[in-house]
Motif scaffolding. Structure first.
Motif, PDB file in Angstrom:
ATOM      1  N   VAL A 461      54.061  58.579  70.563  1.00  0.00           N
ATOM      2  CA  VAL A 461      53.357  57.491  69.840  1.00  0.00           C
ATOM      3  C   VAL A 461      54.698  56.798  69.199  1.00  0.00           C
ATOM      4  O   VAL A 461      54.831  55.464  68.826  1.00  0.00           O
ATOM      5  CB  VAL A 461      52.098  57.719  69.077  1.00  0.00           C
ATOM      6  N   ASP A 462      55.504  57.391  68.681  1.00  0.00           N
ATOM      7  CA  ASP A 462      56.914  57.061  67.967  1.00  0.00           C
ATOM      8  C   ASP A 462      57.774  56.483  68.688  1.00  0.00           C
ATOM      9  O   ASP A 462      58.938  56.219  68.326  1.00  0.00           O
ATOM     10  CB  ASP A 462      57.314  58.032  67.005  1.00  0.00           C
ATOM     11  N   SER A 463      57.727  56.346  70.187  1.00  0.00           N
ATOM     12  CA  SER A 463      58.579  56.073  70.995  1.00  0.00           C
ATOM     13  C   SER A 463      59.012  54.536  70.936  1.00  0.00           C
ATOM     14  O   SER A 463      58.089  53.834  70.313  1.00  0.00           O
ATOM     15  CB  SER A 463      58.332  56.167  72.398  1.00  0.00           C
ATOM     16  N   PHE A 464      60.167  53.902  71.188  1.00  0.00           N
ATOM     17  CA  PHE A 464      60.517  52.621  71.008  1.00  0.00           C
ATOM     18  C   PHE A 464      59.798  51.517  71.979  1.00  0.00           C
ATOM     19  O   PHE A 464      59.709  51.959  73.146  1.00  0.00           O
ATOM     20  CB  PHE A 464      61.953  52.473  71.033  1.00  0.00           C
ATOM     21  N   VAL A 465      59.388  50.535  71.470  1.00  0.00           N
ATOM     22  CA  VAL A 465      58.913  49.564  72.322  1.00  0.00           C
ATOM     23  C   VAL A 465      59.908  48.094  71.955  1.00  0.00           C
ATOM     24  O   VAL A 465      60.154  47.729  70.906  1.00  0.00           O
ATOM     25  CB  VAL A 465      57.638  49.132  72.065  1.00  0.00           C
ATOM     26  N   ASP A 466      60.417  47.619  73.146  1.00  0.00           N
ATOM     27  CA  ASP A 466      61.224  46.327  72.946  1.00  0.00           C
ATOM     28  C   ASP A 466      60.252  45.222  72.743  1.00  0.00           C
ATOM     29  O   ASP A 466      59.265  45.418  73.183  1.00  0.00           O
ATOM     30  CB  ASP A 466      62.186  46.232  74.011  1.00  0.00           C
ATOM     31  N   SER A 467      61.022  43.956  72.393  1.00  0.00           N
ATOM     32  CA  SER A 467      60.189  42.661  72.213  1.00  0.00           C
ATOM     33  C   SER A 467      59.568  42.326  73.290  1.00  0.00           C
ATOM     34  O   SER A 467      60.076  42.201  74.178  1.00  0.00           O
ATOM     35  CB  SER A 467      61.467  41.723  71.769  1.00  0.00           C
ATOM     36  N   GLY A 468      58.235  42.204  73.096  1.00  0.00           N
ATOM     37  CA  GLY A 468      57.258  41.587  74.319  1.00  0.00           C
ATOM     38  C   GLY A 468      56.872  42.809  74.932  1.00  0.00           C
ATOM     39  O   GLY A 468      56.162  42.644  76.102  1.00  0.00           O
ATOM     40  N   GLY A 469      57.307  44.051  75.013  1.00  0.00           N
ATOM     41  CA  GLY A 469      56.999  44.900  75.731  1.00  0.00           C
ATOM     42  C   GLY A 469      57.393  44.956  77.230  1.00  0.00           C
ATOM     43  O   GLY A 469      56.851  44.978  78.282  1.00  0.00           O
ATOM     44  N   ARG A 470      58.786  44.471  77.183  1.00  0.00           N
ATOM     45  CA  ARG A 470      59.228  43.863  78.466  1.00  0.00           C
ATOM     46  C   ARG A 470      59.243  45.180  79.817  1.00  0.00           C
ATOM     47  O   ARG A 470      59.019  44.626  80.902  1.00  0.00           O
ATOM     48  CB  ARG A 470      60.858  43.393  78.451  1.00  0.00           C
ATOM     49  N   ARG A 471      59.440  46.243  79.280  1.00  0.00           N
ATOM     50  CA  ARG A 471      59.344  47.262  80.435  1.00  0.00           C
ATOM     51  C   ARG A 471      58.118  48.015  80.561  1.00  0.00           C
ATOM     52  O   ARG A 471      57.699  48.901  81.264  1.00  0.00           O
ATOM     53  CB  ARG A 471      60.411  48.259  79.920  1.00  0.00           C
ATOM     54  N   LEU A 472      57.205  47.554  79.879  1.00  0.00           N
ATOM     55  CA  LEU A 472      55.600  48.182  79.753  1.00  0.00           C
ATOM     56  C   LEU A 472      54.665  47.551  80.717  1.00  0.00           C
ATOM     57  O   LEU A 472      54.902  46.241  81.046  1.00  0.00           O
ATOM     58  CB  LEU A 472      54.997  47.951  78.515  1.00  0.00           C
ATOM     59  N   PRO A 473      53.922  48.171  81.504  1.00  0.00           N
ATOM     60  CA  PRO A 473      52.885  47.700  82.244  1.00  0.00           C
ATOM     61  C   PRO A 473      52.041  46.722  81.603  1.00  0.00           C
ATOM     62  O   PRO A 473      51.768  46.847  80.509  1.00  0.00           O
ATOM     63  CB  PRO A 473      52.155  49.014  82.735  1.00  0.00           C
ATOM     64  N   ARG A 474      51.513  45.577  82.272  1.00  0.00           N
ATOM     65  CA  ARG A 474      50.503  44.772  81.642  1.00  0.00           C
ATOM     66  C   ARG A 474      49.456  45.629  81.039  1.00  0.00           C
ATOM     67  O   ARG A 474      48.903  44.834  79.824  1.00  0.00           O
ATOM     68  CB  ARG A 474      50.326  43.609  82.367  1.00  0.00           C
ATOM     69  N   SER A 475      48.759  46.260  81.791  1.00  0.00           N
ATOM     70  CA  SER A 475      47.608  46.970  81.300  1.00  0.00           C
ATOM     71  C   SER A 475      47.970  47.908  79.809  1.00  0.00           C
ATOM     72  O   SER A 475      47.128  47.851  79.046  1.00  0.00           O
ATOM     73  CB  SER A 475      46.949  48.070  82.150  1.00  0.00           C
ATOM     74  N   ILE A 476      49.058  48.506  79.967  1.00  0.00           N
ATOM     75  CA  ILE A 476      49.469  49.244  78.601  1.00  0.00           C
ATOM     76  C   ILE A 476      49.561  48.208  77.235  1.00  0.00           C
ATOM     77  O   ILE A 476      49.343  48.284  76.358  1.00  0.00           O
ATOM     78  CB  ILE A 476      50.752  49.981  78.913  1.00  0.00           C
ATOM     79  N   ILE A 477      50.198  46.958  77.564  1.00  0.00           N
ATOM     80  CA  ILE A 477      50.313  45.867  76.813  1.00  0.00           C
ATOM     81  C   ILE A 477      48.738  45.641  76.253  1.00  0.00           C
ATOM     82  O   ILE A 477      48.761  45.364  74.762  1.00  0.00           O
ATOM     83  CB  ILE A 477      51.018  44.951  76.994  1.00  0.00           C
ATOM     84  N   GLN A 478      48.192  45.439  77.034  1.00  0.00           N
ATOM     85  CA  GLN A 478      46.678  44.831  76.551  1.00  0.00           C
ATOM     86  C   GLN A 478      46.069  45.946  75.984  1.00  0.00           C
ATOM     87  O   GLN A 478      45.224  45.890  74.758  1.00  0.00           O
ATOM     88  CB  GLN A 478      46.161  44.459  77.825  1.00  0.00           C
ATOM     89  N   LYS A 479      46.318  47.134  76.262  1.00  0.00           N
ATOM     90  CA  LYS A 479      45.553  48.450  75.360  1.00  0.00           C
ATOM     91  C   LYS A 479      46.148  48.510  74.156  1.00  0.00           C
ATOM     92  O   LYS A 479      45.362  48.796  73.319  1.00  0.00           O
ATOM     93  CB  LYS A 479      45.933  49.651  76.276  1.00  0.00           C
ATOM     94  N   LEU A 480      47.444  48.154  73.954  1.00  0.00           N
ATOM     95  CA  LEU A 480      47.923  48.419  72.812  1.00  0.00           C
ATOM     96  C   LEU A 480      47.418  47.362  71.909  1.00  0.00           C
ATOM     97  O   LEU A 480      47.049  47.534  70.606  1.00  0.00           O
ATOM     98  CB  LEU A 480      49.620  48.259  72.727  1.00  0.00           C
ATOM     99  N   LEU A 481      47.316  46.080  72.285  1.00  0.00           N
ATOM    100  CA  LEU A 481      46.893  45.068  71.503  1.00  0.00           C
ATOM    101  C   LEU A 481      44.926  45.264  71.318  1.00  0.00           C
ATOM    102  O   LEU A 481      44.648  44.864  70.024  1.00  0.00           O
ATOM    103  CB  LEU A 481      46.837  43.697  72.228  1.00  0.00           C
ATOM    104  N   VAL A 482      44.441  45.750  72.152  1.00  0.00           N
ATOM    105  CA  VAL A 482      43.145  46.152  71.665  1.00  0.00           C
ATOM    106  C   VAL A 482      43.023  47.228  70.696  1.00  0.00           C
ATOM    107  O   VAL A 482      42.171  47.433  69.888  1.00  0.00           O
ATOM    108  CB  VAL A 482      42.385  46.640  73.085  1.00  0.00           C
TER     109      VAL A 482
END
Length: 545
Positions: A461-482
């Motif tokens: 959970v302490d791993s780095f996320v770049d701006s906009g989560g460019r390398r993340l799957p869209r489903s993971i981005i939505q889960k993070l926002l939820v």
């Protein structure tokens, strides 16, 4: 109409009155000490003319050297004070930007592009670089001119008349060329920011410009902006050149007037050789000071322009603070709207026109309607992003405007389709500074099946996320926002398509959790996914028919 740049400049200096008084006191002292050089040399020459070697001569030499040393020490002290001002200015500007940008009224942001505003922060560096020249070099040069002419006036009253004449000429030069120089500098800066914004746009949609690079649209538009910048820059340069020419003429008049007057006084035996040599040194100091002021003029324009650009941020209207009411219920929030109206300032048509509804505490509501019916705008009104024009809006039977907004936001969980992932860790993006236990974080990650993804990350959970989560799957981005909106256990959830890119099985599981009637929160969601409607207990349709 914004504040004039000069008024902004005086307002800036007012914040550092104590430090500036010290700088000017040092500059005043330096100006006086600098006079020891011509006076000392005058005395030395007078002793040399006697042809006798005395200890007095050595004392005078030592006196001049001590004056030079003291001047150097005081200049170091001046630099220390200005450095403190520069550091404080940078800190103030950074915190001012960070504080104001999230609080800018969204109606104001609808007219402008927020990232373009952030570019203006770099003008802080322009002010940092310009202040030492204005506070130290300009003040020292001005004092040297004043003291030099004052000392020359001691030799002869004719120098007083010459000094006043030169001051009037200098005032006329600034009076008639200064405003024009500032105007051209502001116009040049406008194109500079327009170019920076366009380059950011090229970077933002670089894929599109890569695919359509053959048309060279991005290059042609860049060329148009650069051309506008160069034209404005040339106009500004022409003003600087005209000022430079006037100053050259002014310098020639100063040198000619002082030299001719000094020579005339020597011939008339009203001034001895020692005084004449001292006068020549003073004349050189005055001419050098005039050149120094000339070189600083462009810096003054830059600083005034930078203050105008940064001042645009401070002039933008911020969100209203609201009242003092706070949320006291342990249940979800109830909502009541009575004939509310909303429309954008430049739009004649009202997006929300006399809409009324009532939502009870802990209701789970689906918001439906045709495209353009105002669903998204209604969510933004309820979340406090937009203000209604007419009607009444109540939360727990208390008028919305009576709440203290920061306290109210603590009870909201808001999710819009825009990507709100920022550079930081996964934990940072979920918690955003809130005091939430590791246990709660772990439970939320498990609920959203994020733990299976994070276990494969280098630092979990302490791993780095770049701006906009460019390398993340869209489903993971939505889960993070939820996860961000439900982990704080808010009293009101406002969501628009929060699970659009998540697999159906996981989507149903998350909806079951959010829409569970046992959850002490009120939910208002916009989505076409059928399962939301099955789990809600109320539907609000915004179709105008």
């Amino acid at each position: 109409m914004g504040m004039p740049p000069m008024r902004r400049f005086w307002k800036l200096l007012k914040q550092y009155q104590k430090e500036i008084r010290q700088i000017y006191a040092y500059a005043l002292f330096i100006g006086i000490v600098n006079l020891t050089l011509p006076l000392g040399i005058q005395a030395i020459i007078n002793f040399l003319q006697t042809g006798e070697y005395t200890t007095t001569w050595l004392i005078l030499v030592g006196f001049v050297l001590v004056g030079i040393t003291i001047t150097g020490i005081i200049q170091v002290l001046q630099l220390r004070i200005v450095e403190n001002i520069q550091q404080d200015l940078f800190t103030r500007s950074a915190l001012e930007f960070a504080y104001r940008i999230p609080k800018i009224s969204f109606i104001q942001l609808d007219k402008i592009h927020a990232p373009e505003l952030v570019n203006r922060f770099f003008d802080t560096l322009t002010i940092q670089k310009g202040l030492p020249k204005i506070l130290i070099d300009f003040s020292l040069a001005a004092f040297q001119i004043i003291f030099g002419l004052t000392l020359l006036a001691v030799y002869s009253p004719y120098f007083i008349v010459l000094g006043f004449s030169l001051a009037i000429i200098l005032w006329i030069i600034f009076k008639f060329t200064g405003p024009q120089g500032l105007t051209t500098s502001l116009k040049e800066s406008k194109y500079k920011y327009q170019l920076a914004y366009w380059l950011e746009e090229i970077a933002r949609v670089n894929t599109s410009f890569k695919l359509f690079s053959k048309n060279k649209f991005h290059l042609n538009k860049t060329d148009d902006i650069v051309e506008g910048y160069l034209v404005s820059r040339e106009k500004h340069f022409q003003v600087l050149i005209s000022q430079f020419r006037l100053f050259i003429g002014f310098k020639v008049i100063v040198a000619a007037g002082l030299l001719l007057l000094g020579g005339y006084l020597v011939f008339q035996e009203r001034m001895n050789i020692g005084q004449f040599v001292a006068a020549e040194i003073i004349i050189i100091l005055i001419i050098n000071s005039i050149e120094k002021i000339l070189r600083i003029i462009d810096t003054i324009y830059d600083v005034l322009t930078a203050l105008d650009k940064i001042g645009y941020i401070t002039d933008i209207e911020l969100d209203k603070k609201g009242g003092n009411a706070t949320v006291i219920t342990e249940q979800g929030l109830s909502l009541r709207a009575k004939e509310i109206v909303f429309g954008f300032p430049d739009d004649k048509n009202k997006i929300i026109d006399k809409v009324s509804f009532e939502i009870n505490a802990n209701d789970k509501v689906l918001l439906t309607g045709e495209s353009g019916s105002g669903k998204s705008i209604l969510l933004k009104i309820l979340s406090g992003i937009h203000e209604i024009e007419e009607g009444q809006l109540y939360i727990d039977d208390v008028p919305f405007i009576n709440y203290e907004m920061e306290k109210l936001y603590e009870n909201f969980g808001v999710s819009f389709p825009t990507n709100q992932i920022f550079e930081g860790s996964f934990k940072d993006n979920i918690v955003i500074g809130r005091n939430i236990s590791d246990r709660e974080i772990s439970e939320t990650l498990k609920l959203l099946n994020l733990d299976d993804y994070l276990i494969h990350q280098p630092q979990g959970v302490d791993s780095f996320v770049d701006s906009g989560g460019r390398r993340l799957p869209r489903s993971i981005i939505q889960k993070l926002l939820v996860a961000r909106i439900i982990i704080g256990k808010p009293k009101l959830l406002l969501m628009e398509d929060p699970l659009l890119f998540i697999e159906e099985d996981e989507k149903r599981k998350i909806i079951d959790y959010i829409m569970d009637e046992k959850r002490d929160w009120t939910v208002l969601v916009i989505s076409d996914f059928y399962y939301w409607k099955e789990k809600c207990n109320k539907v609000i349709n915004l179709n105008k028919n």
